[in-house]
Design an enzyme around this catalytic site. Structure first.
Site, short mmCIF file in Angstrom:
data_model
loop_
_atom_site.label_atom_id
_atom_site.label_comp_id
_atom_site.label_asym_id
_atom_site.label_seq_id
_atom_site.Cartn_x
_atom_site.Cartn_y
_atom_site.Cartn_z
N GLY A 185 32.25 -43.27 27.70
CA GLY A 185 32.99 -43.01 29.04
C GLY A 185 34.20 -42.22 29.01
CG MET A 186 34.92 -39.94 25.74
SD MET A 186 35.16 -38.40 24.37
CE MET A 186 34.14 -37.40 25.00
CE1 TYR A 203 33.69 -50.37 21.43
CE2 TYR A 203 33.16 -52.06 19.62
CZ TYR A 203 32.91 -50.85 20.37
OH TYR A 203 31.66 -50.10 20.01
CG MET A 251 24.67 -47.90 15.53
SD MET A 251 23.23 -46.90 15.64
CE MET A 251 22.30 -47.94 14.31
#
Lengths: 346, 346
Positions: A255-256, A63, A280
């Site tokens: 973006g699965m 991440y 968010m």
């Protein structure tokens, strides 16, 4: 409930990691001394804290948020104020709070936070709803508010309609009178899933295959969508975007499929479609606490109190079973994914 | 010059098509009677009218604009006012004009237009510059003005930097103090092309291959581009977009690779990049004549007069040789494409 007297420290249980890797391996349960809160700080007792995909990705090092080590996992929770510093002006001992900021490390039994990092939860909000309100409902809310001016009778289309965020989109659209068409992958339990999502307020649920050739907009006389919400990408996102009205906007928040967003040149030039993204975390960082965030939380809490916004399906698991919880976090549940919420009360 | 007296009709030569197909086959040279202009209409003598790619695509039936048959080709020209209707208030006989509207059919020796479909050309503007100002310079101008607020010292990146529009982007950036990095396909005449584009004002010219690993932003201390202009798509557009600054916007106005625009999910979510499109025809239709369009033409004409904005390389070909001109329209010129301008004066 743990009783803490002024100037007395307490020992917190924290789920900490000091290296990137598989969460069930690198996260360890440790004890941490918690001091008395000074200035505008508060001591809170965390009650429930969910495990979100972004939490897992952060621990895996995948991440863009890179915490300083040792780091404490988690970004959401509901907590009770145990003790307040002398400069705390609004929150009181006994108040329920949720974190407004991300990156506060919520997987722990107790924490010291600053007053302005927290939002007060009104009474009457169930704990799972409060514990899961700051990521997915806020994401759904902002995506429906900030890109297109939607009015009752307009249409929104989304893929991953069964995701935690997708379920919030459905419920908010329903509450606001907005038609919402959801796309899900085909699966053995499709009719069960469709029934569930329609019970939340979905106008129509289509499989990826059905999305390509659907006549639902004509048959149900739905206006073409002004807004598409994309958490899949690739061909799925492409087929969805083809339904957008002139000047429509597709907002990507996931973006699965692990495939990029594909955009036909003609959609950009001749249909004036826009392709944007939403995160968010950035919204919170760039806005801080503001009138818009206050209004958002008031709206969301009111919808929860009115029974119009429910937490996604979830399982409550004691933080002591964190290894099992972390292993299963992204793979629990039946026909619809179930979120794991860590329980720090026992 | 043809002399036309009031209430006297004249015979115009027009390049007309009544079916979609290869332009050199379906376009025919015909004669058409032109009546006296009434009300707010004017009779103009077309002097020069270019052949643009969109004109060719329209005749091929590949463009979203579908004219009513029989249709007259062309969307740009420079013309001289020969006669004015009684309600024409601003334009005078002898004025040079360019069409503000698209779809007026400019491949003809004479035409009746409405006053509000035309913009007056100030004196001192060469005919080729006037004949080619309403498509490419206007597209370049709007793309540099309408998506990002650019200031001197900012950077713009574009592919197809050698296209007619690309050359205008280079010249406008140069005039406005904006760094511009251009991407072109590798070719034997690369150094000649690079030299030419730098003479127009390009800050740097890179091949597609160089674009992937360029250190030009670091070495020349250029700020990351706030704006990318894309007329290619596919991998080329993708590699270009990776250089965009946080919150940067890529505007697509063409798709020469015939591949879609590819957008990494992370660019949308974490870099807040936006992907939009621009089509001059829509801008004109949605805006009409307005303060912005007046300002744009004033700016562009002034830059031409100051020698800062030149027409792209071009060949003037008599309209009588229209078959040859149409066959070669998209394939003329040496190291840089040359535009064909139909000459209606002989």
């Amino acid at each position: 409930m743990l009783i803490v007297r002024r100037n007395m420290s307490c020992l917190a249980s924290v789920l900490r990691f000091s290296d990137y890797g598989e969460p069930s391996k690198v996260v360890k349960l440790c004890s941490e001394n918690i001091e008395t809160p000074h200035n505008d700080k508060l001591l809170v007792k965390i009650l429930q804290a969910p495990i979100n995909p972004a939490d897992i990705n952060t621990i895996q090092g995948k991440y863009p948020v890179k915490p300083a080590f040792p780091a404490i996992g988690g970004n959401e929770c509901v907590a009770e104020v145990l003790q307040v510093g002398p400069n705390v002006t609004k929150l009181l001992v006994g108040d329920l709070v949720v974190p407004f900021e991300t990156g506060l490390g919520t997987w722990r039994s107790h924490a010291i936070y600053q007053e302005d990092e927290l939002m007060k939860v009104p009474s009457g909000i169930p704990l799972p709803e409060a514990a899961t309100i700051t990521v997915n409902p806020c994401t759904a809310y902002r995506m429906l508010k900030d890109f297109v001016k939607l009015k009752p009778g307009d249409t929104v289309i989304q893929n991953g309609a069964n995701s935690a965020c997708g379920q919030n989109v459905i419920q908010l659209c329903k509450a606001w009178g907005i038609n919402n068409v959801g796309i899900v992958r085909d699966r053995p339990e499709l009719s069960e899933l469709t029934k569930y999502l329609k019970s939340l307020g979905a106008t129509e649920i289509l499989t990826e295959e059905q999305c390509r050739s659907t006549r639902v907009f004509k048959e149900r006389k739905l206006p073409a969508p002004k807004l598409a919400l994309n958490c899949v990408g690739g061909k799925n996102g492409l087929e969805m975007s083809k339904h957008l009205a002139q000047k429509g906007i597709m907002v990507t928040y996931g973006g699965m499929s692990r495939e990029p967003v594909i955009v036909p040149t003609s959609a950009l030039i001749f249909k004036d479609h826009e392709f944007r993204g939403f995160w968010m975390t950035r919204w919170k960082e760039s806005k801080g606490k503001c009138a818009e965030s206050t209004e958002m939380f008031e709206d969301l809490f009111q919808l929860v109190m009115d029974g119009k916004l429910k937490a996604p399906k979830h399982e409550l698991i004691s933080y002591k079973n964190y290894e099992e919880a972390l292993s299963n976090a992204l793979n629990v549940g039946g026909f619809i994914g179930s979120k794991i919420i860590l329980d720090f009360t026992n």
